[in-house]
Design an enzyme around this catalytic site. Structure first.
Site, mmCIF file in Angstrom:
data_model
loop_
_atom_site.group_PDB
_atom_site.id
_atom_site.type_symbol
_atom_site.label_atom_id
_atom_site.label_comp_id
_atom_site.label_asym_id
_atom_site.label_seq_id
_atom_site.Cartn_x
_atom_site.Cartn_y
_atom_site.Cartn_z
ATOM 1 N N ASP A 141 8.646 0.761 -1.214
ATOM 2 C CA ASP A 141 7.903 -0.416 -1.655
ATOM 3 C C ASP A 141 7.128 -0.123 -2.939
ATOM 4 O O ASP A 141 7.119 -0.923 -3.873
ATOM 5 C CB ASP A 141 6.952 -0.844 -0.528
ATOM 6 C CG ASP A 141 6.378 -2.215 -0.783
ATOM 7 O OD1 ASP A 141 7.187 -3.150 -0.949
ATOM 8 O OD2 ASP A 141 5.149 -2.333 -0.865
ATOM 9 N N LYS A 200 7.516 -1.461 -6.946
ATOM 10 C CA LYS A 200 6.421 -2.016 -7.738
ATOM 11 C C LYS A 200 6.322 -1.351 -9.103
ATOM 12 O O LYS A 200 6.177 -2.020 -10.130
ATOM 13 C CB LYS A 200 5.091 -1.873 -6.986
ATOM 14 C CG LYS A 200 5.013 -2.795 -5.778
ATOM 15 C CD LYS A 200 3.750 -2.543 -4.985
ATOM 16 C CE LYS A 200 3.691 -3.455 -3.765
ATOM 17 N NZ LYS A 200 2.628 -3.099 -2.846
#
Ligand code: ADP
Ligand code: ASP
Ligand code: MG
Length: 814
Positions: A677, A681
């Site tokens: 994750d 980003k």
């Protein structure tokens, strides 16, 4: 003397006829009245349908006839409950004649324009008779005069031209000494000099009234209809349209010529010459002010007065090198059309004279094509011009206003707002007088185009956003609640009207073009129709609303795969789903390109740092010419939460579980704990900084145990957390020994990116990062020594929802 005209709806039911009689009775107390009436609403269409059915040898013409009969009989009985016999007998006799006519058409299999006029004349003959006799029954001084005895025309059936000299004489003679106070005249119908029944064209009752008003030189002509005046646009298509108080004859003519059915275009001419004002009034709301059409100049609403549309248009294009510089070419073209009695609604000619485009009614297109191709047979054979090209399924929209010529930039505004909403323009024409600018568009786009232009020119202060939300889990639900709560504020303070038009979860979906009532949206959604991503897209597309925004509040790849489809329809996309922007670089570029090409913003602020303005800040730095050198960040609210709560007194497994319960982790915690994750980003930030990079290019040094990394299911994964507690405690102990804090850090440096768990020493800006906060430090050309720092809550349903909300509003402020 006063002249009033009541249209089909006004005399469409006994209820409405009673309203008409009340109005006439009131007026009749002061003055003599001429009242022109249309056929009972819908009857002209039904007569034509019966005629067509009979012509095609369809027995259904009998059913249509019976419907016509029932409608008339019911109205007569309702209006005259105790004394209807005489009226019924007369009407029955007339209807027998109608039936014979239909049977005749059935037998000979033919419906000529002449017979068609005879057929439709029954409508007005019957309505005028019924109304006059009802008034007599009620003791009023009223009588019917058949206007076929007054209005004299040529034999141009279905749209005959009036012989004003004879007609004016007839009217003046008749009204010199009428015994009754109220004279009911059937509109629309007339007779030729040879005594054949003719009509003045569909909608022609307005025209009858204008002819009578002009012949009698009255002070005012009143047209009573089913809406409160001439509106800024057709109120049935544009909710926000409003009645225009005052408008010039030319503007009214132009609007009606371009489709504002409320007034039949030829109506204006007879009264314009004498300066008789036309007052448009609403039978269903007699107190409403209505519209006054006169010579008075008025600029109250700005230069654009109204927007109208004509559907069922065909575009004929004649092109070829042989057209250039040949005199008489256009003359032959237009003569051909005129001989065939084809009305040309719009003309555009390219300045090269290479092609000429004509807008005609679609029903005339086949005849126009064959006639023109025949006239230019030689030129076509010699390849000097191409056979005429016919396109159908089109419509014309027109902006109208006397004063448009004195204002610059109106057409620019018109076409850019249409373009922004993906409305393709096939041809453009501007009247020489600059009283109108018209464009040919797809008929499918008419409603969107009218609403877009109406918003642009009449509601400059408000912008409507139509939102379609997919995913109403934790974050989606908050978003809907925030929209519900802020609706009023947005309207009053930002002039944004935000409507949620579509809502969907993975099972069900609901739509409401007027905006879903958010009071009980959950209940409505439960009772919604079965949802699929394609069905949701198709419905969104077919609603074809301006300023449409698709909001993806899922973490689902299949939803992310739909963005391109939405963007290609000029539907903006707002997403908290990171998958699209962290997918293949090619796909990311494609979405960015589509967003530009189709003028459909793609906003994904919540992909990084939830509601924190990280991407927006980065975009602003780049747009203003700055350059990113490096980015250091803690971007995982969930990992920050986990490592802020994990120590030698807690268990790693329990802390991760708790993070899930509090909504800080993705449903699958491995996505957070594996660093994927965070990698996504930093990838998005790198890309937004202008670097071409893929997820594989990011170095990911995992802190998970071997078993944790290899686990196949979420349950297995949790098991490994219990089994490998010692592994995690070791990480903690090592940091503690050095007086450091564990932070999961993302770095982008010199074109390279990495994510890893790091031991952060005291004094570092990351050291004291609390709870689920995020922090980003941008080192740029301008912020070289001291970074630009953005810090704050970086996870949680409420802040993510508010970030999505901010993106939606950003679209509204565009
Ligand atoms: P009537 O039967 O009274 O002659 P029409 O149906 O011919 O009535 O005309 C009224 C209708 O015109 C309205 O109901 C409306 O749908 C349509 N219309 C189209 N454009 C406009 C406009 N700009 N303003 C008002 N009405 C319009
Ligand atoms: N009844 C005719 C029509 O429907 C004329 C009118 O209503 O003005 O076209
Ligand atoms: Mg009408």
């Amino acid at each position: 003397m006063k002249v009033l005209k009541f249209g089909g709806t006004s005399v469409g039911s006994s209820n409405n006829i009673n309203k008409v009689i009340d109005i006439l009775e009131n007026y009749g107390k002061e003055d003599a009245i001429v009242c022109v009436v249309s056929a009972i609403g819908g009857i002209t269409d039904k007569l034509l349908l019966a005629g067509k059915q009979a012509q095609n040898k369809e027995d259904a013409f009998n059913d249509t006839f019976n419907k016509i009969k029932d409608i008339h009989f019911n109205i007569i009985k309702e209006l005259n409950p105790t004394n209807s016999d005489a009226i019924l007998n007369y009407v029955d006799e007339k209807l027998e004649a109608l039936k014979s006519l239909l049977e005749g058409i059935y037998l000979i299999n033919e419906l000529s324009p002449k017979t068609s006029d005879k057929l439709v004349s029954f409508g007005e003959l019957l309505s005028s008779f019924i109304i006059a006799e009802t008034m007599k029954n009620r003791g009023l001084s009223a009588d019917r005069k058949n206007s076929q005895e007054l209005v004299v025309t040529n034999s141009n059936f279905t749209k005959a031209e009036v012989d004003y000299k004879v007609t004016n004489n007839n009217i003046q003679d008749y009204f010199k000494s009428v015994p009754q106070n109220i004279t009911i005249l059937p509109g629309f119908i007339s007779k030729s000099k040879a005594g054949e029944q003719t009509t003045l064209g569909r909608g022609g009752s307005d025209f009858t009234a204008a002819i009578v008003a002009a012949a009698l030189k009255v002070d005012q002509l009143e047209i009573w209809t089913d809406v409160s005046g001439m509106f800024t646009s057709n109120p049935k298509m544009v909710k926000q349209a409003y009645p225009i108080k005052k408008i010039s004859y030319q503007e009214a003519m132009e609007l009606s010529h371009f489709g504002a059915k409320v007034l039949y275009p030829p109506t204006v001419q007879p009264v314009l010459t004498l300066g008789i004002p036309i007052h448009i009034k609403n039978t269903l709301d007699p107190e409403a002010e209505g519209t006054i059409i006169s010579h008075d100049p008025v600029n109250a609403n700005g230069p654009v007065k109204g927007i109208s549309n004509i559907n069922n248009i065909a575009l004929l294009t004649l092109q070829g090198s042989g057209m250039v510089g040949i005199p008489g070419f256009s003359k032959r073209l237009f003569e051909t059309l005129s001989q065939e009695k084809i009305n040309v609604i719009l003309i555009t000619q390219a300045s090269s004279e290479h092609s000429i485009c004509l807008g005609v009614e679609a029903k005339d297109a086949p005849l126009a094509k064959s006639a023109i191709d025949a006239v230019f047979e030689n030129e076509i054979a010699l390849n000097k011009i191409d056979p005429i090209i016919v396109e159908t399924g089109l419509a014309i929209i027109a902006l109208v206003g006397d004063n448009m010529k004195n204002h610059q930039g109106i057409s620019g505004k018109m076409f850019s707002s249409l373009g922004k909403n993906n409305i393709n323009i096939r041809a453009i024409a501007q009247g020489a007088s600059e009283k109108n600018i018209s464009a040919v568009i797809l008929e499918n786009d008419v409603k969107k185009a009218l609403n877009t232009l109406h918003e642009q020119f009449f509601e400059t202060k408000t912008k409507q956003l139509n939102v379609f939300i997919t995913g109403v889990g934790n974050v989606g639900e908050r978003l809907v609640e925030q929209i519900k709560q802020q609706k009023k504020y947005l309207k009053e303070n930002l002039k944004i009207k935000l409507r949620v038009v579509g809502l969907s979860n993975s099972r069900k979906m609901i739509f409401n073009e007027e905006g879903i009532d958010l009071k009980n949206w959950k209940e409505q959604l439960e009772n919604g129709e079965k949802a699929t991503l394609d069905a949701f897209f198709e419905k969104t597309k077919s609603l074809n609303l301006r300023n449409s925004i698709f909001v993806d509040v899922t973490a689902n790849k299949a939803v992310a795969d739909m963005y391109a489809k939405y963007l290609k329809q000029s539907i903006g996309v707002v997403a908290c789903n990171k998958i699209a922007c962290s997918s293949d670089y090619e796909n990311y570029r494609l979405l960015k390109r589509l967003s530009l090409e189709y003028n459909a913003p793609l906003l994904f602020e919540t992909n990084v740092g939830a509601g924190l303005p990280i991407i927006d800040t980065l975009n602003n730095l780049i747009a203003s010419g700055d350059k990113v050198n490096s980015i250091h960040a803690v971007l995982s609210g969930s990992l920050n939460y986990v490592f802020n709560n994990f120590n030698d007194k807690t268990k790693f497994h329990d802390v991760v579980k708790q993070a899930g319960v509090e909504g800080y982790t993705e449903p699958d915690p491995r996505i957070d704990l594996s660093g994927v994750d965070v990698a996504r980003k930093i990838l998005i930030l790198a890309r937004e900084s202008g670097v071409e990079m893929n997820l594989e290019d990011i170095e990911n040094i995992s802190f998970l145990s071997e078993a944790g990394l290899k686990s196949d299911t979420v349950e297995d994964f949790y098991e490994t957390l219990i089994a490998d507690e010692a592994h995690y405690q070791k990480l903690y102990a090592s940091a503690k020994e050095k007086n450091c804090q564990l932070k999961y850090v993302a770095k982008f440096d010199n074109g390279k990116a990495s994510v890893s768990l790091q031991e952060i020493p005291e004094g570092h800006p990351f050291y004291n990062l609390e709870g689920s906060d995020n922090i980003v430090m941008f080192y740029t050309k301008r912020y070289a020594q001291q970074p630009m720092i953005i810090k704050g809550a970086g996870a949680g349903a409420d802040v993510t929802a508010s970030g999505l909300f901010a993106d939606i509003i950003r679209l509204g402020n565009d």
